[in-house]
Design a protein around this motif. Structure first.
Motif, PDB file in Angstrom:
ATOM      1  N   SER A  22      23.311   2.534 -14.258  1.00  0.00           N
ATOM      2  CA  SER A  22      21.920   2.066 -14.320  1.00  0.00           C
ATOM      3  C   SER A  22      21.878   0.563 -14.544  1.00  0.00           C
ATOM      4  CB  SER A  22      21.137   2.815 -15.396  1.00  0.00           C
ATOM      5  OG  SER A  22      21.820   2.733 -16.613  1.00  0.00           O
ATOM      6  N   TYR A  23      20.769  -0.007 -14.130  1.00  0.00           N
ATOM      7  CA  TYR A  23      20.509  -1.435 -14.316  1.00  0.00           C
ATOM      8  C   TYR A  23      19.402  -1.526 -15.356  1.00  0.00           C
ATOM      9  CZ  TYR A  23      23.057  -1.983  -9.927  1.00  0.00           C
ATOM     10  OH  TYR A  23      24.016  -1.965  -8.952  1.00  0.00           O
ATOM     11  N   GLY A  24      19.730  -2.007 -16.540  1.00  0.00           N
ATOM     12  CA  GLY A  24      18.746  -1.972 -17.609  1.00  0.00           C
ATOM     13  C   GLY A  24      18.375  -0.516 -17.823  1.00  0.00           C
ATOM     14  N   ALA A  47      19.814   5.283   3.027  1.00  0.00           N
ATOM     15  CA  ALA A  47      18.812   4.251   3.277  1.00  0.00           C
ATOM     16  C   ALA A  47      19.001   3.068   2.324  1.00  0.00           C
ATOM     17  CB  ALA A  47      17.422   4.855   3.112  1.00  0.00           C
ATOM     18  N   ASN A  48      18.216   2.023   2.561  1.00  0.00           N
ATOM     19  CA  ASN A  48      18.136   0.889   1.653  1.00  0.00           C
ATOM     20  C   ASN A  48      17.884   1.334   0.231  1.00  0.00           C
ATOM     21  OD1 ASN A  48      18.290  -1.747   2.594  1.00  0.00           O
ATOM     22  ND2 ASN A  48      16.423  -1.466   3.791  1.00  0.00           N
ATOM     23  N   GLY A  49      18.699   0.833  -0.694  1.00  0.00           N
ATOM     24  CA  GLY A  49      18.416   1.121  -2.098  1.00  0.00           C
ATOM     25  C   GLY A  49      18.877   2.498  -2.572  1.00  0.00           C
ATOM     26  N   ALA A  50      19.584   3.241  -1.726  1.00  0.00           N
ATOM     27  CA  ALA A  50      20.028   4.596  -2.112  1.00  0.00           C
ATOM     28  C   ALA A  50      21.089   4.553  -3.208  1.00  0.00           C
ATOM     29  CB  ALA A  50      20.572   5.332  -0.887  1.00  0.00           C
ATOM     30  N   GLY A  51      21.816   3.425  -3.297  1.00  0.00           N
ATOM     31  CA  GLY A  51      22.849   3.290  -4.331  1.00  0.00           C
ATOM     32  C   GLY A  51      24.253   3.150  -3.764  1.00  0.00           C
ATOM     33  N   LYS A  52      24.353   2.838  -2.479  1.00  0.00           N
ATOM     34  CA  LYS A  52      25.664   2.746  -1.819  1.00  0.00           C
ATOM     35  C   LYS A  52      26.505   1.605  -2.408  1.00  0.00           C
ATOM     36  CE  LYS A  52      23.852   2.097   2.294  1.00  0.00           C
ATOM     37  NZ  LYS A  52      22.424   1.979   1.881  1.00  0.00           N
ATOM     38  N   SER A  53      25.909   0.416  -2.476  1.00  0.00           N
ATOM     39  CA  SER A  53      26.663  -0.730  -3.012  1.00  0.00           C
ATOM     40  C   SER A  53      27.010  -0.504  -4.474  1.00  0.00           C
ATOM     41  CB  SER A  53      25.859  -2.023  -2.900  1.00  0.00           C
ATOM     42  OG  SER A  53      25.563  -2.289  -1.561  1.00  0.00           O
ATOM     43  N   SER A  54      26.087   0.103  -5.218  1.00  0.00           N
ATOM     44  CA  SER A  54      26.355   0.363  -6.638  1.00  0.00           C
ATOM     45  C   SER A  54      27.563   1.283  -6.790  1.00  0.00           C
ATOM     46  CB  SER A  54      25.130   0.995  -7.304  1.00  0.00           C
ATOM     47  OG  SER A  54      24.023   0.125  -7.192  1.00  0.00           O
ATOM     48  N   THR A  55      27.701   2.253  -5.897  1.00  0.00           N
ATOM     49  CA  THR A  55      28.851   3.162  -5.950  1.00  0.00           C
ATOM     50  C   THR A  55      30.145   2.367  -5.804  1.00  0.00           C
ATOM     51  OG1 THR A  55      27.495   4.880  -4.925  1.00  0.00           O
ATOM     52  CG2 THR A  55      29.873   5.223  -4.897  1.00  0.00           C
ATOM     53  N   PRO A  94      33.149  -6.983  -0.612  1.00  0.00           N
ATOM     54  CA  PRO A  94      31.760  -6.680  -0.988  1.00  0.00           C
ATOM     55  C   PRO A  94      30.738  -7.082   0.066  1.00  0.00           C
ATOM     56  CG  PRO A  94      32.514  -8.622  -2.149  1.00  0.00           C
ATOM     57  CD  PRO A  94      33.684  -8.130  -1.350  1.00  0.00           C
ATOM     58  N   GLU A  95      29.508  -6.588  -0.139  1.00  0.00           N
ATOM     59  CA  GLU A  95      28.375  -7.016   0.685  1.00  0.00           C
ATOM     60  C   GLU A  95      28.238  -8.521   0.496  1.00  0.00           C
ATOM     61  OE1 GLU A  95      24.844  -5.026  -0.582  1.00  0.00           O
ATOM     62  OE2 GLU A  95      23.852  -5.296   1.350  1.00  0.00           O
ATOM     63  N   GLY A  96      27.907  -9.233   1.575  1.00  0.00           N
ATOM     64  CA  GLY A  96      27.850 -10.687   1.460  1.00  0.00           C
ATOM     65  C   GLY A  96      29.234 -11.296   1.612  1.00  0.00           C
ATOM     66  N   GLU A 203      27.695   2.025   4.883  1.00  0.00           N
ATOM     67  CA  GLU A 203      27.013   1.482   6.053  1.00  0.00           C
ATOM     68  C   GLU A 203      25.583   1.999   6.132  1.00  0.00           C
ATOM     69  OE1 GLU A 203      28.621  -1.299   8.724  1.00  0.00           O
ATOM     70  OE2 GLU A 203      26.716  -0.240   8.824  1.00  0.00           O
ATOM     71  N   GLN A 204      24.682   1.101   6.512  1.00  0.00           N
ATOM     72  CA  GLN A 204      23.335   1.564   6.834  1.00  0.00           C
ATOM     73  C   GLN A 204      23.277   2.066   8.262  1.00  0.00           C
ATOM     74  OE1 GLN A 204      19.513  -0.447   6.115  1.00  0.00           O
ATOM     75  NE2 GLN A 204      20.658  -1.474   4.494  1.00  0.00           N
ATOM     76  N   ASN A 205      24.176   1.549   9.107  1.00  0.00           N
ATOM     77  CA  ASN A 205      24.257   2.024  10.488  1.00  0.00           C
ATOM     78  C   ASN A 205      25.006   3.356  10.499  1.00  0.00           C
ATOM     79  OD1 ASN A 205      24.981   2.548  13.143  1.00  0.00           O
ATOM     80  ND2 ASN A 205      25.064   0.359  13.650  1.00  0.00           N
TER      81      ASN A 205
HETATM   82  P1  ATP Z   1      21.252  -1.629   0.422  1.00  0.00           P
HETATM   83  O1  ATP Z   1      21.759  -0.963   1.636  1.00  0.00           O
HETATM   84  O2  ATP Z   1      19.831  -2.096   0.556  1.00  0.00           O
HETATM   85  O3  ATP Z   1      22.175  -2.660  -0.157  1.00  0.00           O
HETATM   86  P2  ATP Z   1      22.234   0.344  -1.433  1.00  0.00           P
HETATM   87  O4  ATP Z   1      22.188   1.759  -0.973  1.00  0.00           O
HETATM   88  O5  ATP Z   1      23.518  -0.363  -1.350  1.00  0.00           O
HETATM   89  O6  ATP Z   1      21.122  -0.465  -0.682  1.00  0.00           O
HETATM   90  P3  ATP Z   1      22.130  -0.485  -4.178  1.00  0.00           P
HETATM   91  O7  ATP Z   1      22.246  -1.930  -3.807  1.00  0.00           O
HETATM   92  O8  ATP Z   1      23.284   0.185  -4.782  1.00  0.00           O
HETATM   93  O9  ATP Z   1      21.678   0.367  -2.893  1.00  0.00           O
HETATM   94  O10 ATP Z   1      20.864  -0.320  -5.113  1.00  0.00           O
HETATM   95  C1  ATP Z   1      20.493   0.916  -5.746  1.00  0.00           C
HETATM   96  C2  ATP Z   1      19.288   0.692  -6.636  1.00  0.00           C
HETATM   97  O11 ATP Z   1      19.646  -0.150  -7.734  1.00  0.00           O
HETATM   98  C3  ATP Z   1      18.122   0.003  -5.932  1.00  0.00           C
HETATM   99  O12 ATP Z   1      16.927   0.564  -6.432  1.00  0.00           O
HETATM  100  C4  ATP Z   1      18.250  -1.445  -6.365  1.00  0.00           C
HETATM  101  O13 ATP Z   1      17.001  -2.078  -6.380  1.00  0.00           O
HETATM  102  C5  ATP Z   1      18.832  -1.328  -7.746  1.00  0.00           C
HETATM  103  N1  ATP Z   1      19.690  -2.480  -8.076  1.00  0.00           N
HETATM  104  C6  ATP Z   1      20.793  -2.885  -7.409  1.00  0.00           C
HETATM  105  N2  ATP Z   1      21.364  -3.966  -7.985  1.00  0.00           N
HETATM  106  C7  ATP Z   1      20.585  -4.276  -9.043  1.00  0.00           C
HETATM  107  C8  ATP Z   1      20.615  -5.277 -10.063  1.00  0.00           C
HETATM  108  N3  ATP Z   1      21.605  -6.191 -10.090  1.00  0.00           N
HETATM  109  N4  ATP Z   1      19.639  -5.278 -10.980  1.00  0.00           N
HETATM  110  C9  ATP Z   1      18.651  -4.354 -10.964  1.00  0.00           C
HETATM  111  N5  ATP Z   1      18.562  -3.365 -10.064  1.00  0.00           N
HETATM  112  C10 ATP Z   1      19.508  -3.319  -9.091  1.00  0.00           C
END
Ligand code: ATP
Length: 246
Positions: A22-24, A47-55, A94-96, A203-205
């Motif tokens: 979690s973030y905060g 999709a966007n924001g699903a949590g892929k990068s966080s994983t 990483p992304e970027g 990947e989003q694609n």
């Molecule tokens: P995308 O394809 O858009 O990068 P994603 O599937 O990789 O999306 P994440 O980047 O993991 O998704 O984000 C998952 C959730 O955590 C989203 O709701 C995002 O807004 C939130 N989030 C990601 N990074 C942070 C952060 N540094 N601080 C607060 N919230 C974050």
């Protein structure tokens, strides 16, 4: 989670169990479990924001885990920092892209190998990267910031390869690139995988990611919704509707 078909999978190199992040106060991952087998390409789509990068960031030690366990190469690596994971063979592009834009191509590649001492092997691996992406050898002294987007992605993958990974975590390698460049990047991922490197690809694609994958997971707002072989997921009506625009 709905699991499609029967799949015999190789022995796990990476095992993620009930991972929460979690973030905060806002929870981004709510208990996901997945594995990457030895020699597999595994894709994580959503999709966007699903949590892929966080994983990926939790697995590579860039983000603290709120709950759950991560095992890599037979060790409990939960909350290990990246600098301990790299020598164990776990590397994140990483992304970027995570390259240093004001450093040259050569310096970025050297940084990828900074924990290694085997000069001759490092040289051979650099040559391998140039064989994969010949354009990088023509740009060797140029600052990475002057490379095109596609060339920067090639450098990011090459830099990761310079640390001799067992598992490569790739975040959105197709982002912002032209179709031919994307094709080249994905051919290379397959080629690197044939040499024995396992890959966890975000990947989003979805078309691209599922076509490339031996096994794949679909992530929906912090939870895994589906898993199965790449081809099985590509053929599934719900995946077609939600992620393939059909
Ligand atoms: P995308 O394809 O858009 O990068 P994603 O599937 O990789 O999306 P994440 O980047 O993991 O998704 O984000 C998952 C959730 O955590 C989203 O709701 C995002 O807004 C939130 N989030 C990601 N990074 C942070 C952060 N540094 N601080 C607060 N919230 C974050």
């Amino acid at each position: 989670m709905e699991v499609l078909g029967e799949h015999s999978r190789p022995k796990a190199l990476l095992e993620v169990q009930d991972l929460a992040v979690s973030y905060g106060g806002i929870s981004a991952l709510r208990g996901i479990s997945l594995t990457v087998g030895e020699g597999e390409i595994v894709s994580l789509v959503g999709a966007n924001g699903a949590g892929k990068s966080s994983t990926l960031r939790a697995i590579s030690g860039m983000l603290r885990v709120a709950r759950g366990k991560i095992r890599f190469a037979g060790k409990d690596t939960t909350d290990w920092p990246s600098h301990r994971l790299v020598p164990l063979g776990l590397v994140h592009a990483p992304e970027g892209r995570g390259i240093f834009l004001n450093m040259s191509v050569r310096e970025n590649l050297e940084l990828g190998a900074y924990l290694r001492r085997d000069a001759r092997e490092i040289q051979a691996d650099q040559q391998y990267c140039f064989d994969l992406f010949p354009v990088l050898s023509q740009r060797i002294s140029q600052p990475a910031g002057t490379l095109s987007g596609g060339e920067q992605q090639m450098l990011a993958i090459s830099r990761a390869l310079m640390s001799r990974p067992k598992l490569l975590l790739l975040d959105e390698p197709s982002l912002g690139l032209a179709p031919q460049v994307i094709e080249r990047i994905f051919e290379t991922i397959a080629e690197v995988n044939k040499r024995g490197v396992s890959v966890l690809l975000v990947e989003q694609n979805a078309q691209l990611a599922l076509s490339a994958a031996h096994y794949a997971y679909v992530l929906e707002t912090g939870e895994l919704a589906m898993a199965g072989g790449g081809a099985d997921l590509l053929a599934h009506p719900a995946v077609k509707r939600a992620y393939l625009g059909e």
